[in-house]
Design a protein around this motif. Structure first.
Motif, PDB file in Angstrom:
ATOM      1  N   TRP A 109       0.813  -1.221   0.000  1.00 47.35           N
ATOM      2  CA  TRP A 109       0.000   0.000   0.000  1.00 47.35           C
ATOM      3  C   TRP A 109       0.840   1.261   0.000  1.00 47.35           C
ATOM      4  O   TRP A 109       0.492   2.246  -0.651  1.00 47.35           O
ATOM      5  N   GLN A 110       1.976   1.262   0.706  1.00 48.93           N
ATOM      6  CA  GLN A 110       2.786   2.464   0.767  1.00 48.93           C
ATOM      7  C   GLN A 110       3.391   2.799  -0.598  1.00 48.93           C
ATOM      8  O   GLN A 110       3.400   3.963  -1.021  1.00 48.93           O
ATOM      9  N   ASP A 111       3.858   1.780  -1.302  1.00 49.02           N
ATOM     10  CA  ASP A 111       4.397   2.005  -2.647  1.00 49.02           C
ATOM     11  C   ASP A 111       3.311   2.543  -3.581  1.00 49.02           C
ATOM     12  O   ASP A 111       3.568   3.439  -4.399  1.00 49.02           O
ATOM     13  N   VAL A 112       2.108   1.984  -3.463  1.00 51.96           N
ATOM     14  CA  VAL A 112       1.003   2.433  -4.311  1.00 51.96           C
ATOM     15  C   VAL A 112       0.689   3.902  -4.029  1.00 51.96           C
ATOM     16  O   VAL A 112       0.564   4.719  -4.962  1.00 51.96           O
ATOM     17  N   LEU A 113       0.588   4.254  -2.770  1.00 54.37           N
ATOM     18  CA  LEU A 113       0.292   5.645  -2.429  1.00 54.37           C
ATOM     19  C   LEU A 113       1.406   6.583  -2.884  1.00 54.37           C
ATOM     20  O   LEU A 113       1.136   7.698  -3.344  1.00 54.37           O
ATOM     21  N   ASP A 114       2.630   6.138  -2.767  1.00 52.53           N
ATOM     22  CA  ASP A 114       3.747   6.969  -3.237  1.00 52.53           C
ATOM     23  C   ASP A 114       3.621   7.253  -4.735  1.00 52.53           C
ATOM     24  O   ASP A 114       3.957   8.346  -5.195  1.00 52.53           O
ATOM     25  N   ARG A 115       3.123   6.265  -5.473  1.00 54.57           N
ATOM     26  CA  ARG A 115       3.001   6.446  -6.920  1.00 54.57           C
ATOM     27  C   ARG A 115       1.804   7.313  -7.294  1.00 54.57           C
ATOM     28  O   ARG A 115       1.877   8.098  -8.241  1.00 54.57           O
ATOM     29  N   ILE A 116       0.694   7.172  -6.563  1.00 50.49           N
ATOM     30  CA  ILE A 116      -0.519   7.861  -7.020  1.00 50.49           C
ATOM     31  C   ILE A 116      -0.653   9.280  -6.485  1.00 50.49           C
ATOM     32  O   ILE A 116      -1.395  10.071  -7.062  1.00 50.49           O
ATOM     33  N   TRP A 117       0.075   9.607  -5.431  1.00 54.87           N
ATOM     34  CA  TRP A 117      -0.277  10.829  -4.715  1.00 54.87           C
ATOM     35  C   TRP A 117      -0.134  12.093  -5.538  1.00 54.87           C
ATOM     36  O   TRP A 117      -0.917  13.025  -5.396  1.00 54.87           O
ATOM     37  N   ASP A 118       0.838  12.132  -6.417  1.00 54.82           N
ATOM     38  CA  ASP A 118       1.054  13.345  -7.201  1.00 54.82           C
ATOM     39  C   ASP A 118       0.387  13.295  -8.573  1.00 54.82           C
ATOM     40  O   ASP A 118       0.610  14.187  -9.401  1.00 54.82           O
ATOM     41  N   GLN A 119      -0.451  12.292  -8.812  1.00 60.23           N
ATOM     42  CA  GLN A 119      -1.052  12.154 -10.139  1.00 60.23           C
ATOM     43  C   GLN A 119      -2.320  12.987 -10.313  1.00 60.23           C
ATOM     44  O   GLN A 119      -2.802  13.152 -11.428  1.00 60.23           O
ATOM     45  N   VAL A 120      -2.877  13.473  -9.216  1.00 61.91           N
ATOM     46  CA  VAL A 120      -4.077  14.310  -9.285  1.00 61.91           C
ATOM     47  C   VAL A 120      -3.724  15.705  -8.796  1.00 61.91           C
ATOM     48  O   VAL A 120      -3.302  15.884  -7.651  1.00 61.91           O
ATOM     49  N   GLN A 121      -3.875  16.672  -9.671  1.00 65.02           N
ATOM     50  CA  GLN A 121      -3.545  18.043  -9.322  1.00 65.02           C
ATOM     51  C   GLN A 121      -4.754  18.719  -8.686  1.00 65.02           C
ATOM     52  O   GLN A 121      -5.869  18.615  -9.167  1.00 65.02           O
ATOM     53  N   ASN A 122      -4.514  19.406  -7.584  1.00 64.10           N
ATOM     54  CA  ASN A 122      -5.560  20.163  -6.888  1.00 64.10           C
ATOM     55  C   ASN A 122      -6.789  19.322  -6.541  1.00 64.10           C
ATOM     56  O   ASN A 122      -7.926  19.683  -6.872  1.00 64.10           O
ATOM     57  N   PRO A 123      -6.601  18.186  -5.856  1.00 65.04           N
ATOM     58  CA  PRO A 123      -7.766  17.405  -5.432  1.00 65.04           C
ATOM     59  C   PRO A 123      -8.595  18.187  -4.422  1.00 65.04           C
ATOM     60  O   PRO A 123      -8.067  19.014  -3.676  1.00 65.04           O
ATOM     61  N   ILE A 124      -9.895  17.916  -4.394  1.00 68.22           N
ATOM     62  CA  ILE A 124     -10.759  18.607  -3.440  1.00 68.22           C
ATOM     63  C   ILE A 124     -10.881  17.840  -2.130  1.00 68.22           C
ATOM     64  O   ILE A 124     -11.426  18.363  -1.153  1.00 68.22           O
ATOM     65  N   ALA A 125     -10.386  16.581  -2.092  1.00 62.71           N
ATOM     66  CA  ALA A 125     -10.493  15.766  -0.881  1.00 62.71           C
ATOM     67  C   ALA A 125      -9.554  14.579  -0.974  1.00 62.71           C
ATOM     68  O   ALA A 125      -9.051  14.241  -2.053  1.00 62.71           O
ATOM     69  N   VAL A 126      -9.326  13.949   0.171  1.00 63.01           N
ATOM     70  CA  VAL A 126      -8.629  12.670   0.235  1.00 63.01           C
ATOM     71  C   VAL A 126      -9.703  11.594   0.375  1.00 63.01           C
ATOM     72  O   VAL A 126     -10.414  11.524   1.364  1.00 63.01           O
ATOM     73  N   GLY A 127      -9.858  10.791  -0.660  1.00 66.85           N
ATOM     74  CA  GLY A 127     -10.916   9.794  -0.632  1.00 66.85           C
ATOM     75  C   GLY A 127     -10.921   8.982  -1.913  1.00 66.85           C
ATOM     76  O   GLY A 127     -10.394   9.419  -2.934  1.00 66.85           O
ATOM     77  N   GLU A 128     -11.398   7.843  -1.879  1.00 66.92           N
ATOM     78  CA  GLU A 128     -12.217   7.233  -0.849  1.00 66.92           C
ATOM     79  C   GLU A 128     -11.307   6.350  -0.002  1.00 66.92           C
ATOM     80  O   GLU A 128     -10.650   5.455  -0.528  1.00 66.92           O
ATOM     81  N   VAL A 129     -11.277   6.580   1.286  1.00 63.18           N
ATOM     82  CA  VAL A 129     -10.372   5.873   2.188  1.00 63.18           C
ATOM     83  C   VAL A 129     -11.180   5.285   3.341  1.00 63.18           C
ATOM     84  O   VAL A 129     -12.358   5.576   3.498  1.00 63.18           O
TER      85      VAL A 129
END
Length: 253
Positions: free
Chosen positions: A71-91
């Motif tokens: 999960w940590q590797d996945v989050l490291d890869r996806i976190w910067d792929q969405v510019q200006n997100p309005i929320a952290v979700g769905e978690v």
């Protein structure tokens, strides 16, 4: 009206997505908030938001059912792929079908709680068969910066009252409130004020009556509004105005 939780970027809408959006807008729904699920869903979600920037707003996060050992590797890869997100979700946490990765789900959830506060973004929480563990995790991070939505809330009065303690959080209400055997309507009437509610479809899932059992879509949101108007004994216009105001304030849109 604002659909605060819809997956209309998913393949279930590939044949008629433009029509689905057109029908929703004609029905009075003019904002679609898109929660992310996993690494694979990001391109579809972004493509939809780029096609309809006036209507669609994106979130970033990793759904609990997609949390595995990496999960940590996945989050490291996806976190910067969405510019200006309005929320952290769905978690969140989901131990309904399988709790093999129970610890990893907890670790990923707490990581994303911290990320939401660091970025000053609301948190959109999925919870199933995991209420005690989820609330324990939230309690460890409780602060004025912690805010968001308990997505697809369908709990008891006691659960609602526990969650009401998190003053920055509201309850996402969708098609379940229209189901004949659901106790959600009474729970809301007894324990949740209207200004702590936002509306959602979770499309393509959980279509409201009279479409229960079929593909859900944002144009069905007025059926949820109608049921809420009955519960709170107010007009549909007041339901729209109040829930939309709450959503705009929470998501800064």
């Amino acid at each position: 009206m604002i659909d605060t939780h819809t997956h209309i970027y998913e393949p279930e809408f590939d044949q008629d997505r433009d029509d689905v959006i057109k029908h929703a807008v004609e029905s009075g729904v003019d904002k679609f908030l898109l929660p992310n699920i996993n690494e694979e869903s990001i391109p579809r979600m972004k493509a939809l938001a780029e096609r309809y920037p006036q209507y669609c707003h994106t979130m970033i996060g990793l759904h609990p059912e997609d949390v595995h050992a990496d999960w940590q590797d996945v989050l490291d890869r996806i976190w910067d792929q969405v510019q200006n997100p309005i929320a952290v979700g769905e978690v969140g946490l989901d131990f309904y079908w399988d709790d093999t990765y129970r610890k990893e789900q907890l670790d990923a959830f707490e990581y994303q709680i911290c990320k939401s506060m660091e970025m000053d973004l609301p948190l959109v929480i999925h919870m199933r068969n995991a209420e005690p563990q989820l609330l324990d995790a939230m309690e460890r991070h409780k602060s004025d910066a912690l805010r968001g939505i308990f997505h697809c809330f369908g709990g008891s009065r006691e659960s609602a009252r526990l969650m009401m303690r998190y003053e920055g959080f509201v309850f996402g209400i969708g098609g379940v409130v229209t189901f004949k055997n659901s106790r959600l309507a009474q729970t809301l009437a007894d324990a949740v004020p209207l200004d702590r509610i936002v509306m959602e479809t979770d499309a393509p899932y959980l279509a409201p009556v009279p479409h229960r059992g079929h593909r859900n879509e944002p144009s069905f949101l007025p059926f949820v509004a109608d049921k809420l108007a009955q519960i709170y004994n107010v007009s549909i216009t007041e339901i729209d105005n109040t829930t939309s105001s709450t959503a705009r304030r929470l998501f800064s849109i």
